[in-house]
Design an enzyme around this catalytic site. Structure first.
Site, short mmCIF file in Angstrom:
data_model
loop_
_atom_site.label_atom_id
_atom_site.label_comp_id
_atom_site.label_asym_id
_atom_site.label_seq_id
_atom_site.Cartn_x
_atom_site.Cartn_y
_atom_site.Cartn_z
N THR A 1 29.25 23.22 -29.99
CA THR A 1 28.66 22.23 -30.88
C THR A 1 27.39 22.81 -31.48
OG1 THR A 1 27.69 20.03 -31.03
CG2 THR A 1 27.59 21.07 -28.88
N HIS A 2 27.24 22.62 -32.81
CA HIS A 2 26.13 23.25 -33.52
C HIS A 2 25.40 22.19 -34.36
CE1 HIS A 2 23.90 26.46 -35.44
NE2 HIS A 2 24.12 25.87 -36.59
N ILE B 1 25.29 34.32 -26.85
CA ILE B 1 26.54 34.66 -27.54
C ILE B 1 27.55 35.08 -26.46
CG2 ILE B 1 27.59 36.15 -29.29
CD1 ILE B 1 25.28 34.47 -30.38
N GLY C 1 20.97 19.33 -21.56
CA GLY C 1 22.30 18.89 -21.15
C GLY C 1 22.67 17.47 -21.53
N THR C 2 22.13 16.96 -22.63
CA THR C 2 22.52 15.59 -23.01
C THR C 2 23.96 15.55 -23.54
OG1 THR C 2 21.59 15.74 -25.25
CG2 THR C 2 20.15 14.88 -23.51
N MET D 1 22.78 28.86 -24.98
CA MET D 1 22.05 29.66 -25.97
C MET D 1 22.30 31.17 -25.85
SD MET D 1 20.88 27.20 -27.63
CE MET D 1 19.72 27.89 -28.80
N ALA E 1 34.19 35.72 -32.29
CA ALA E 1 33.24 36.76 -31.91
C ALA E 1 31.93 36.69 -32.70
CB ALA E 1 33.88 38.13 -32.10
N GLY E 2 31.90 35.94 -33.79
CA GLY E 2 30.69 35.88 -34.61
C GLY E 2 29.71 34.83 -34.11
#
Ligand code: GRF
Length: 202
Positions: A102-103, A88, A8-9, A86, A136-137
């Protein structure tokens, strides 16, 4: 509101930013898919309501999606931020709320749960982070912003991910704040900030 699964940073960076009224957004709740994580403890310390919805407590993912959408709706957020969440998200959550993720890679390179490991294994010299709208992806939604991070000699997954996360937190805070203050519109795959006014983001 913010969804988390781990340390949770990114959430903490949003909580810190939101403590200033000028930021334009507040964190109305924090949701998680598991207990006993630092992300939930950070929310509790900040006095923000939390909830947990585990996939395993539901008959199937569809029921989990339905319940998660209800739990989120209970807090009436204008925007949902997936910050290290983590799982979907399912169709009900996505239909009801705009969701930002964010990725830790420069999408469309290295989608999925092991982006930093995959980038290192590929041998790229530059990677980074992407803030994007969720569709959705898996990590396929329209890009809002990206920032590059060089891969340094001797980097391992941990050192590289920590450097990416430093950049990622700044970019996420900046973009969520701008979305709250300036609004946004999405045309096809193009997200434009500053095109709607008067939206407030919680
Ligand atoms: C971030 O790098 C996020 O992009 C990835 O997991 C990390 C979460 O970090 N999916 P934290 O929980 O915000 O510290």
């Amino acid at each position: 509101m913010v969804l988390v699964s781990g340390s949770g940073t990114n959430l903490q960076a949003l909580l810190d930013a939101a403590s200033d009224d000028a930021y334009g957004a507040t964190v109305v709740a924090v949701g998680a898919d598991r207990d006993d994580i630092e992300g939930l403890a950070r929310a509790e310390r900040a006095g923000v309501p939390t909830f947990v919805e585990r996939v395993g407590d539901h008959l199937d993912r569809d029921k989990w999606d339905e319940r998660l959408a209800e739990r989120i709706a209970g807090h009436r957020p204008d925007l949902v931020v997936s910050a290290g969440f983590m799982k979907i998200l399912g169709p009900r959550v996505l239909a009801a709320f705009p969701v930002v993720n964010t990725h830790p890679a420069l999408l469309p390179a290295f989608p999925g749960a092991h982006a930093v490991r995959d980038a290192l294994a590929y041998g790229v010299r530059v990677t980074g982070c992407t803030v994007h709208l969720v569709d959705a992806g898996v990590d396929t939604g329209p890009v809002i912003a990206q920032e590059a991070v060089p891969v340094l000699e001797g980097d391992d997954e941990k050192s590289l991910h920590e450097r990416i996360k430093t950049v990622e937190r700044g970019l996420l805070v900046e973009m969520v704040g701008r979305m709250a203050r300036e609004g946004w519109t999405t045309t096809g795959r193009t997200v434009r900030l500053g095109t709607t006014s008067g939206r407030t983001t919680k």
